[in-house]
Design a protein around this motif. Structure first.
Motif, PDB file in Angstrom:
ATOM      1  N   MET A  89       0.519  -1.353  -0.028  1.00  0.00           N
ATOM      2  CA  MET A  89       0.032  -0.044   0.117  1.00  0.00           C
ATOM      3  C   MET A  89       0.584   1.341  -0.120  1.00  0.00           C
ATOM      4  N   ILE A  90       2.015   1.333   1.045  1.00  0.00           N
ATOM      5  CA  ILE A  90       3.077   2.243   0.277  1.00  0.00           C
ATOM      6  C   ILE A  90       3.675   2.562  -0.396  1.00  0.00           C
ATOM      7  N   ARG A  91       3.566   1.951  -1.728  1.00  0.00           N
ATOM      8  CA  ARG A  91       4.444   1.249  -2.702  1.00  0.00           C
ATOM      9  C   ARG A  91       3.783   2.608  -3.663  1.00  0.00           C
ATOM     10  N   GLY A  92       4.511   3.768  -4.127  1.00  0.00           N
ATOM     11  CA  GLY A  92       3.795   3.894  -5.564  1.00  0.00           C
ATOM     12  C   GLY A  92       5.142   5.212  -6.141  1.00  0.00           C
ATOM     13  N   PRO A  93       4.674   6.184  -7.831  1.00  0.00           N
ATOM     14  CA  PRO A  93       5.429   6.481  -8.397  1.00  0.00           C
ATOM     15  C   PRO A  93       5.991   7.245  -7.625  1.00  0.00           C
ATOM     16  N   ARG A  94       7.371   7.257  -7.777  1.00  0.00           N
ATOM     17  CA  ARG A  94       7.829   8.681  -7.004  1.00  0.00           C
ATOM     18  C   ARG A  94       7.602   9.782  -6.850  1.00  0.00           C
ATOM     19  N   GLY A  95       7.539  10.617  -5.856  1.00  0.00           N
ATOM     20  CA  GLY A  95       7.385  11.969  -5.527  1.00  0.00           C
ATOM     21  C   GLY A  95       5.560  11.875  -5.170  1.00  0.00           C
ATOM     22  N   SER A  96       5.209  10.833  -5.746  1.00  0.00           N
ATOM     23  CA  SER A  96       3.636  11.035  -5.254  1.00  0.00           C
ATOM     24  C   SER A  96       3.812  10.260  -3.915  1.00  0.00           C
ATOM     25  N   LYS A  97       2.772  11.748  -3.185  1.00  0.00           N
ATOM     26  CA  LYS A  97       2.662  11.043  -1.414  1.00  0.00           C
ATOM     27  C   LYS A  97       1.424  10.282  -0.744  1.00  0.00           C
ATOM     28  N   VAL A  98       1.517   9.660   0.122  1.00  0.00           N
ATOM     29  CA  VAL A  98       0.944   8.691   1.086  1.00  0.00           C
ATOM     30  C   VAL A  98       0.540   9.297   2.495  1.00  0.00           C
ATOM     31  N   MET A  99      -0.400   8.125   2.920  1.00  0.00           N
ATOM     32  CA  MET A  99      -0.364   9.142   4.296  1.00  0.00           C
ATOM     33  C   MET A  99      -0.909   8.156   5.202  1.00  0.00           C
ATOM     34  N   ILE A 100       0.279   7.948   6.166  1.00  0.00           N
ATOM     35  CA  ILE A 100       0.716   6.213   6.522  1.00  0.00           C
ATOM     36  C   ILE A 100      -0.454   7.447   8.590  1.00  0.00           C
ATOM     37  N   THR A 101      -1.498   5.990   8.646  1.00  0.00           N
ATOM     38  CA  THR A 101      -1.215   6.564  10.024  1.00  0.00           C
ATOM     39  C   THR A 101      -0.915   5.335  10.756  1.00  0.00           C
ATOM     40  N   VAL A 102      -0.414   5.559  11.914  1.00  0.00           N
ATOM     41  CA  VAL A 102      -0.267   5.546  12.972  1.00  0.00           C
ATOM     42  C   VAL A 102      -0.538   5.835  14.767  1.00  0.00           C
ATOM     43  N   LEU A 103      -0.584   4.419  15.010  1.00  0.00           N
ATOM     44  CA  LEU A 103      -1.445   4.061  16.982  1.00  0.00           C
ATOM     45  C   LEU A 103      -0.720   3.375  17.742  1.00  0.00           C
ATOM     46  N   ARG A 104      -0.071   4.653  18.602  1.00  0.00           N
ATOM     47  CA  ARG A 104       0.805   4.219  19.563  1.00  0.00           C
ATOM     48  C   ARG A 104      -0.004   3.789  20.713  1.00  0.00           C
ATOM     49  N   GLN A 105       0.814   2.994  21.780  1.00  0.00           N
ATOM     50  CA  GLN A 105      -0.286   3.073  22.811  1.00  0.00           C
ATOM     51  C   GLN A 105      -0.265   3.938  23.177  1.00  0.00           C
ATOM     52  N   SER A 106       0.819   4.316  24.088  1.00  0.00           N
ATOM     53  CA  SER A 106       0.714   6.038  24.965  1.00  0.00           C
ATOM     54  C   SER A 106       0.270   7.259  24.558  1.00  0.00           C
ATOM     55  N   VAL A 107      -0.841   6.721  22.658  1.00  0.00           N
ATOM     56  CA  VAL A 107      -1.038   8.042  22.439  1.00  0.00           C
ATOM     57  C   VAL A 107      -2.344   7.826  22.243  1.00  0.00           C
ATOM     58  N   GLU A 108      -3.531   8.428  22.739  1.00  0.00           N
ATOM     59  CA  GLU A 108      -4.721   8.469  22.637  1.00  0.00           C
ATOM     60  C   GLU A 108      -5.895   8.116  20.944  1.00  0.00           C
ATOM     61  N   GLU A 109      -4.953   9.041  20.479  1.00  0.00           N
ATOM     62  CA  GLU A 109      -5.911   9.677  18.793  1.00  0.00           C
ATOM     63  C   GLU A 109      -4.761   9.185  18.403  1.00  0.00           C
ATOM     64  N   PRO A 110      -4.912   7.976  16.724  1.00  0.00           N
ATOM     65  CA  PRO A 110      -4.205   8.289  15.731  1.00  0.00           C
ATOM     66  C   PRO A 110      -2.692   9.308  15.202  1.00  0.00           C
ATOM     67  N   LEU A 111      -2.336   8.617  14.581  1.00  0.00           N
ATOM     68  CA  LEU A 111      -1.161  10.011  14.268  1.00  0.00           C
ATOM     69  C   LEU A 111      -1.122   9.599  12.984  1.00  0.00           C
ATOM     70  N   ASP A 112      -1.480  10.870  11.459  1.00  0.00           N
ATOM     71  CA  ASP A 112      -1.233  11.149  10.546  1.00  0.00           C
ATOM     72  C   ASP A 112       0.204  11.848  10.181  1.00  0.00           C
ATOM     73  N   ILE A 113       0.551  10.568   9.340  1.00  0.00           N
ATOM     74  CA  ILE A 113       1.954  10.898   8.837  1.00  0.00           C
ATOM     75  C   ILE A 113       1.893  11.343   6.763  1.00  0.00           C
ATOM     76  N   GLU A 114       1.774  12.083   6.525  1.00  0.00           N
ATOM     77  CA  GLU A 114       1.751  12.190   4.648  1.00  0.00           C
ATOM     78  C   GLU A 114       3.868  11.944   4.728  1.00  0.00           C
ATOM     79  N   ILE A 115       4.141  11.132   4.078  1.00  0.00           N
ATOM     80  CA  ILE A 115       5.280  11.486   3.077  1.00  0.00           C
ATOM     81  C   ILE A 115       5.278  11.361   1.964  1.00  0.00           C
ATOM     82  N   VAL A 116       6.395  11.381   1.210  1.00  0.00           N
ATOM     83  CA  VAL A 116       6.767  11.490  -0.077  1.00  0.00           C
ATOM     84  C   VAL A 116       7.694  10.412  -0.421  1.00  0.00           C
TER      85      VAL A 116
END
Length: 168
Positions: A9-36
C-alpha cells in the motif's frame, strides 16, 4: 495489518504522497503522517573501526556495487593513522546475490588460487574463477562471520577465503 500488505500500500510512483496512520499505546489519537515516496538506496557494505588497527566490515548482499563499495570502505579503514592489524568480515544473514561480485570480493583478499569452480554435465559448462594479484596487499589477519542465513555468494566468499587459508 500484515507488513507485506502495508508495504504494498505504501509503494507507488516516486514523488507522490501517501498518508500513513500510526497507532501508539501511549497516544490516544491516531497520528497521521504524510510522506513523499522516493527510491530507497540499498547500501550493501558498511564498516566501522572497532579500535585503532581493527576494523569491522558488514556485507548485507551482493549487488552490482558491492565490490566497488567494499573497496572504498577498505581504503578508508586501511588509510587510518594506525595500520590495520585485523579485519572482521561479517556475512551473517547475507542471502547472497551476484556470482561475479562474490568472485571480485574474494579476489580483493587473495593473491592466487581458485575462488570457485563450476562443474556441469557437459565439459563446455565447466568454469573456474581464480584470484589475481591485486595492487593493494591485504595480508592482515581476517575472520569471516557466517551463520545459517549466509547463502550463495556469501558462501563462495567465505569458502574461498577459508580454502586459501586466508581466514578463520
Amino acid at each position: 495489518r500484515d507488513l507485506r500488505q502495508a508495504v504494498k500500500m505504501i509503494r507507488g510512483p516516486r514523488g507522490s504522497k501517501v498518508m500513513i496512520t500510526v497507532l501508539r499505546q501511549s497516544v490516544e489519537e491516531p497520528l497521521d503522517i504524510e510522506i513523499v515516496r522516493d527510491t530507497i538506496p540499498l547500501v550493501s557494505v558498511r564498516s566501522a573501526i572497532l579500535q585503532p588497527g581493527y576494523a569491522y566490515v558488514r556485507i548485507t548482499n551482493f549487488n552490482d556495487d558491492t565490490t566497488d563499495n567494499l573497496a572504498r570502505e577498505l581504503e578508508s579503514v586501511e588509510s587510518g593513522e594506525t595500520p590495520l592489524h585485523g579485519l572482521i568480515l561479517d556475512l551473517r544473514d547475507n542471502p547472497g546475490g551476484l556470482l561475479d561480485q562474490s568472485v571480485k570480493v574474494a579476489d580483493l583478499f587473495l593473491e592466487e588460487g581458485v575462488i570457485v569452480s563450476i562443474k556441469g554435465r557437459m565439459p563446455e559448462s565447466e568454469k573456474k574463477y581464480g584470484a589475481k594479484q591485486q595492487a593493494q596487499d591485504r595480508d592482515y589477519p581476517m575472520v569471516v562471520l557466517i551463520n545459517g542465513g549466509s547463502a550463495s555468494a556469501s558462501e563462495i566468499v567465505a569458502g574461498a577465503l577459508q580454502d586459501q587459508g586466508r581466514v578463520l
